[in-house]
Design an enzyme around this catalytic site. Structure first.
Site, mmCIF file in Angstrom:
data_model
loop_
_atom_site.group_PDB
_atom_site.id
_atom_site.type_symbol
_atom_site.label_atom_id
_atom_site.label_comp_id
_atom_site.label_asym_id
_atom_site.label_seq_id
_atom_site.Cartn_x
_atom_site.Cartn_y
_atom_site.Cartn_z
ATOM 1 C CE1 TYR A 165 0.837 1.523 4.398
ATOM 2 C CE2 TYR A 165 0.960 -0.625 4.405
ATOM 3 C CZ TYR A 165 1.105 0.473 4.891
ATOM 4 O OH TYR A 165 2.083 0.544 6.140
ATOM 5 C CG PHE A 175 0.397 9.329 5.823
ATOM 6 C CD1 PHE A 175 0.401 7.882 6.262
ATOM 7 C CD2 PHE A 175 -0.434 9.681 4.847
ATOM 8 C CE1 PHE A 175 -1.043 7.470 5.852
ATOM 9 C CE2 PHE A 175 -1.779 9.195 4.555
ATOM 10 C CZ PHE A 175 -1.976 7.927 5.173
ATOM 11 C CG ASP A 176 2.554 4.058 6.496
ATOM 12 O OD1 ASP A 176 4.088 3.589 6.135
ATOM 13 O OD2 ASP A 176 2.127 3.152 7.180
ATOM 14 C CB ILE A 193 -8.277 2.895 10.230
ATOM 15 C CG1 ILE A 193 -7.623 2.874 8.797
ATOM 16 C CG2 ILE A 193 -7.182 3.545 10.901
ATOM 17 C CD1 ILE A 193 -7.515 4.318 8.225
ATOM 18 C CE1 TYR A 219 -4.720 5.868 12.767
ATOM 19 C CE2 TYR A 219 -4.450 6.829 10.518
ATOM 20 C CZ TYR A 219 -4.242 5.937 11.416
ATOM 21 O OH TYR A 219 -3.246 4.801 10.929
ATOM 22 C CG PHE A 235 -4.519 4.128 2.520
ATOM 23 C CD1 PHE A 235 -3.160 3.924 2.855
ATOM 24 C CD2 PHE A 235 -5.348 4.678 3.523
ATOM 25 C CE1 PHE A 235 -2.915 3.965 4.128
ATOM 26 C CE2 PHE A 235 -5.247 5.089 4.465
ATOM 27 C CZ PHE A 235 -3.721 4.872 5.026
#
Length: 259
Positions: A165, A175-176, A193, A219, A235
């Site tokens: 991902y 961010f990831d 999540i 979040y 994502f």
């Protein structure tokens, strides 16, 4: 260790910032430092590790709009080493506590502004994205788009999935990313999540989907540092494999037993 060195991160920061702010004479000396003996390496490592770790706090203070007199930081550091303090410990504790309070107020103000900005931008992004061709919006508000169809099984919430991902904010800030790490992620689907738990269950193995996840399915109003409060997340997820809940592990199958 005296109490002055226990009071706060700011107190440590007073010790920490030095190397990159030295006058030319000091810089010349630093350039000629020799690290041959173990004792030299130990002494250097103590200073360098403190400086590297704590300089971030000084940078944060500057970014929050609180000026830092770097020459006085160096003077204070030197005075502390030589036990020639211009303020007594009680005075310094009071000053540092006040600085901590100012920093916390600035952080809260900044976090509130970012959360409000994220809320406004997220709503606009969701409204625009939902009318994009190929985008489906579920009852919960999750938006998804099939990038690559798959033909395998679909997971349930209790299953463990292996995925690649990339996660970004709506402005494209990454961010990831398991792709960047070069290592797929593996986790129980019901322990992430809600947007992930719902969305990945829609995917057959081999598929790649794009998810736009509203803050309430991500979040919420929590600020995680890299993700501001109220952020809608984007994502791209590729489902590589599923490990069904309760299925024997590869080790168990090899052993001929179900553990």
């Amino acid at each position: 260790m005296k109490s002055i060195y226990k009071i706060s991160l700011v107190a440590l920061a007073v010790i920490g910032l030095s190397a990159c702010n030295q006058e030319q004479k000091t810089a010349d000396i630093a350039a000629n430092v020799e690290l041959k003996t173990e004792a030299q390496k130990e002494a250097y490592s103590v200073g360098a590790s403190i400086g590297k770790y704590m300089s971030g706090h000084i940078k944060e203070q500057e970014e929050l709009g609180l000026p830092v007199d770097r020459s006085l930081i160096i003077t204070g550091f030197t005075n502390g080493l030589n036990d020639e303090l211009k303020l007594n410990e009680e005075e310094m504790q009071t000053v540092l506590q006040g600085l901590d309070e100012k920093l916390n107020e600035k952080r809260q103000t900044q976090a509130t502004a970012l959360a409000e900005k994220a809320l406004s931008e997220s709503k606009a992004f969701l409204d625009t994205n939902k009318v994009t061709e190929g985008v489906v919006t579920t009852e919960s508000g999750l938006q998804y788009q099939v990038m690559t169809p798959g033909t395998g099984d679909k997971p349930s919430a209790e299953d463990t999935v292996e995925v690649h991902y990339v996660g970004t904010l709506t402005d494209g800030t990454e961010f990831d990313s398991s792709v960047a790490r070069g290592q797929p992620a593996k986790f129980p689907l019901n322990r992430v999540i809600p947007g992930w738990t719902e969305g990945v269950q829609l995917m057959p193995v081999g598929a790649k989907y794009k998810f736009v996840i509203p803050a309430e399915l991500a979040y919420g109003d929590r600020d995680t540092g890299s993700i501001p409060a109220n952020s809608t997340l984007v994502f791209e997820v590729e489902l590589l494999s599923i490990e069904k809940a309760g299925a024997p592990t590869a080790e168990a199958v090899t052993d001929g037993h179900a553990h």
